[in-house]
Design an enzyme around this catalytic site. Structure first.
Site, PDB file in Angstrom:
ATOM      1  N   ASN A  99       0.821  -1.207   0.000  1.00 17.92           N
ATOM      2  CA  ASN A  99       0.000   0.000   0.000  1.00 17.92           C
ATOM      3  C   ASN A  99       0.856   1.257   0.000  1.00 17.92           C
ATOM      4  OD1 ASN A  99      -2.140  -1.676   0.046  1.00 17.92           O
ATOM      5  ND2 ASN A  99      -2.659  -1.365   2.192  1.00 17.92           N
ATOM      6  N   ASP A 101      -0.585   4.161   1.158  1.00 15.48           N
ATOM      7  CA  ASP A 101      -1.420   5.104   1.905  1.00 15.48           C
ATOM      8  C   ASP A 101      -0.849   5.542   3.262  1.00 15.48           C
ATOM      9  OD1 ASP A 101      -1.967   2.892   3.633  1.00 15.48           O
ATOM     10  OD2 ASP A 101      -3.774   2.374   2.509  1.00 15.48           O
ATOM     11  N   HIS A 116       5.871  -0.334  -2.388  1.00 13.16           N
ATOM     12  CA  HIS A 116       5.450   0.435  -3.566  1.00 13.16           C
ATOM     13  C   HIS A 116       5.486   1.946  -3.344  1.00 13.16           C
ATOM     14  CE1 HIS A 116       3.104  -3.272  -5.293  1.00 13.16           C
ATOM     15  NE2 HIS A 116       4.410  -3.404  -5.349  1.00 13.16           N
ATOM     16  N   CYS A 124      10.941  14.659  -8.415  1.00 13.78           N
ATOM     17  CA  CYS A 124      11.144  15.267  -9.719  1.00 13.78           C
ATOM     18  C   CYS A 124      11.558  14.176 -10.704  1.00 13.78           C
ATOM     19  CB  CYS A 124      12.238  16.332  -9.598  1.00 13.78           C
ATOM     20  SG  CYS A 124      12.769  17.007 -11.184  1.00 13.78           S
ATOM     21  N   CYS A 144       8.456  20.774 -10.642  1.00 12.23           N
ATOM     22  CA  CYS A 144       9.573  21.033  -9.728  1.00 12.23           C
ATOM     23  C   CYS A 144      10.076  22.458  -9.980  1.00 12.23           C
ATOM     24  CB  CYS A 144      10.664  20.007 -10.051  1.00 12.23           C
ATOM     25  SG  CYS A 144      12.150  20.143  -9.072  1.00 12.23           S
TER      26      CYS A 144
HETATM   27  P1  NAD Z   1      -5.809  -5.532  -5.174  1.00 12.41           P
HETATM   28  O1  NAD Z   1      -6.668  -4.329  -5.307  1.00 12.41           O
HETATM   29  O2  NAD Z   1      -5.316  -6.206  -6.370  1.00 12.41           O
HETATM   30  O3  NAD Z   1      -6.565  -6.662  -4.334  1.00 12.41           O
HETATM   31  C1  NAD Z   1      -7.073  -6.376  -3.098  1.00 12.41           C
HETATM   32  C2  NAD Z   1      -7.394  -7.677  -2.347  1.00 12.41           C
HETATM   33  O4  NAD Z   1      -7.981  -7.297  -1.110  1.00 12.41           O
HETATM   34  C3  NAD Z   1      -8.371  -8.600  -3.056  1.00 12.41           C
HETATM   35  O5  NAD Z   1      -7.861  -9.927  -3.053  1.00 12.41           O
HETATM   36  C4  NAD Z   1      -9.645  -8.493  -2.215  1.00 12.41           C
HETATM   37  O6  NAD Z   1     -10.375  -9.723  -2.168  1.00 12.41           O
HETATM   38  C5  NAD Z   1      -9.075  -8.153  -0.860  1.00 12.41           C
HETATM   39  N1  NAD Z   1      -9.997  -7.440   0.016  1.00 12.41           N
HETATM   40  C6  NAD Z   1     -11.015  -6.597  -0.326  1.00 12.41           C
HETATM   41  N2  NAD Z   1     -11.620  -6.117   0.781  1.00 12.41           N
HETATM   42  C7  NAD Z   1     -10.970  -6.672   1.842  1.00 12.41           C
HETATM   43  C8  NAD Z   1     -11.126  -6.562   3.245  1.00 12.41           C
HETATM   44  N3  NAD Z   1     -12.077  -5.775   3.793  1.00 12.41           N
HETATM   45  N4  NAD Z   1     -10.272  -7.267   4.036  1.00 12.41           N
HETATM   46  C9  NAD Z   1      -9.305  -8.078   3.498  1.00 12.41           C
HETATM   47  N5  NAD Z   1      -9.124  -8.209   2.172  1.00 12.41           N
HETATM   48  C10 NAD Z   1      -9.948  -7.521   1.359  1.00 12.41           C
HETATM   49  O7  NAD Z   1      -4.671  -5.134  -4.171  1.00 12.41           O
HETATM   50  P2  NAD Z   1      -3.177  -5.551  -4.078  1.00 12.41           P
HETATM   51  O8  NAD Z   1      -2.972  -7.003  -4.337  1.00 12.41           O
HETATM   52  O9  NAD Z   1      -2.650  -4.945  -2.872  1.00 12.41           O
HETATM   53  O10 NAD Z   1      -2.730  -4.764  -5.413  1.00 12.41           O
HETATM   54  C11 NAD Z   1      -1.623  -4.316  -5.693  1.00 12.41           C
HETATM   55  C12 NAD Z   1      -1.572  -2.833  -6.000  1.00 12.41           C
HETATM   56  O11 NAD Z   1      -2.639  -1.991  -5.634  1.00 12.41           O
HETATM   57  C13 NAD Z   1      -0.428  -2.363  -5.214  1.00 12.41           C
HETATM   58  O12 NAD Z   1       0.513  -1.915  -6.129  1.00 12.41           O
HETATM   59  C14 NAD Z   1      -0.872  -1.218  -4.358  1.00 12.41           C
HETATM   60  O13 NAD Z   1       0.141  -0.241  -4.364  1.00 12.41           O
HETATM   61  C15 NAD Z   1      -2.106  -0.758  -5.051  1.00 12.41           C
HETATM   62  N6  NAD Z   1      -3.147  -0.158  -4.222  1.00 12.41           N
HETATM   63  C16 NAD Z   1      -2.877   0.422  -3.002  1.00 12.41           C
HETATM   64  C17 NAD Z   1      -3.908   0.973  -2.243  1.00 12.41           C
HETATM   65  C18 NAD Z   1      -3.607   1.615  -0.908  1.00 12.41           C
HETATM   66  O14 NAD Z   1      -2.495   2.110  -0.699  1.00 12.41           O
HETATM   67  N7  NAD Z   1      -4.564   1.618   0.024  1.00 12.41           N
HETATM   68  C19 NAD Z   1      -5.215   0.905  -2.723  1.00 12.41           C
HETATM   69  C20 NAD Z   1      -5.456   0.326  -3.977  1.00 12.41           C
HETATM   70  C21 NAD Z   1      -4.412  -0.218  -4.701  1.00 12.41           C
END
Ligand code: NAD
Length: 240
Positions: A99, A101, A116, A124, A144
């Protein structure tokens, strides 16, 4: 016996000392931040995979920045949920997250690897020099002081992860007694491969079957905010 009860039972029996927590977008879904592949993942009919790329940024930096400003706003307003807070109670356990975030650190986790990057930082495209920028930008795409474009300090699809972050995570995968995999679809590499590398007890928390469900010892089909607190309680109680 439910898979949550079975996982808790296994924790009581094995009394794991070192814990590695691997998290994906699902751990923050309960904070109102959409996952890439779930409901709310689409933005103005674009797929994230078509916006979070170097090619998309070269083609239309303003469009990519508009999407990032929307996501940065959601994240600014979000709060850590019960899953982030439970993970923080594990003290110095390593948390490797996909994530961007920053919610693990905001919940109090002190040992976090952001595989990530972080959406609150920008850099920049010419000079690098990552820096925090929390507020919305007045003009998009932001630039920048050198005149070049700024970009979010995150890893886009097709870009390499920071070597040191991957190396630290891999060495901990080998050393950890327990691997918790929470809320990741398990299809983004190399993070997806970490669960396969781990020997020993591994527990997945995800309401849907994922790419790692089959290789984890237990797959708990519940939301992160629901299942993580009792799992963490069991880990902490096993050593009282
Ligand atoms: P993804 O979006 O591909 O998959 C999310 C997974 O979370 C799914 O398998 C889904 O079933 C599961 N899920 C949904 N709700 C849930 C809950 N309440 N509790 C537990 N699991 C739950 O996410 P990923 O595999 O992390 O994808 C990779 C990319 O998405 C990363 O590169 C990441 O940087 C990015 N991303 C980050 C954020 C963030 O920072 N919050 C948000 C969206 C995507």
């Amino acid at each position: 016996m439910s898979s949550l009860d079975e996982a808790i039972d296994a924790i009581r029996k094995t009394r794991p000392r070192s814990v590695l927590v691997l998290t994906g977008a699902g751990v923050s879904a309960d904070s109102g931040i959409p996952t890439f592949r779930g409901p709310g993942g689409l933005w103005r009919n674009f797929r994230p995979e078509d916006l979070a790329t170097p090619e998309a940024f070269r083609r239309d930096p303003r469009l990519v920045w508009e999407w990032y400003e929307w996501r940065r706003g959601l994240i600014r307003d979000a709060k850590p949920n019960a899953a982030h807070e439970a993970i923080a109670r594990l003290g110095d356990a390593l948390v490797a997250t996909q994530n961007v975030d920053g919610l693990h650190a905001r919940a109090g986790s002190s040992n976090v690897i952001e595989l990530h990057g972080n959406i609150v930082r920008v850099r920049c495209v010419r000079e690098g020099n990552p820096r925090l920028h929390e507020e919305p930008f007045d003009d998009l795409p932001p630039r920048c002081t050198c005149g070049e474009l700024l970009r979010p300090d995150v890893v886009w699809f097709g870009e390499a992860l920071p070597d040191d972050a991957v190396a630290r995570t891999v060495s901990m995968v080998a050393a950890a007694d327990l691997l918790l995999v929470i809320g990741t679809s398990g299809i983004v590499h190399p993070a997806a491969g970490f669960a396969t590398l781990h020997q020993g007890l591994s527990i997945e928390i995800n309401p849907e079957a994922s790419g790692v469900s089959a290789v984890c010892t237990y797959a708990v089909p519940l939301r992160a905010a629901e299942a993580t607190p009792p799992i963490v309680d069991a880990i902490l109680e096993a050593h009282r």
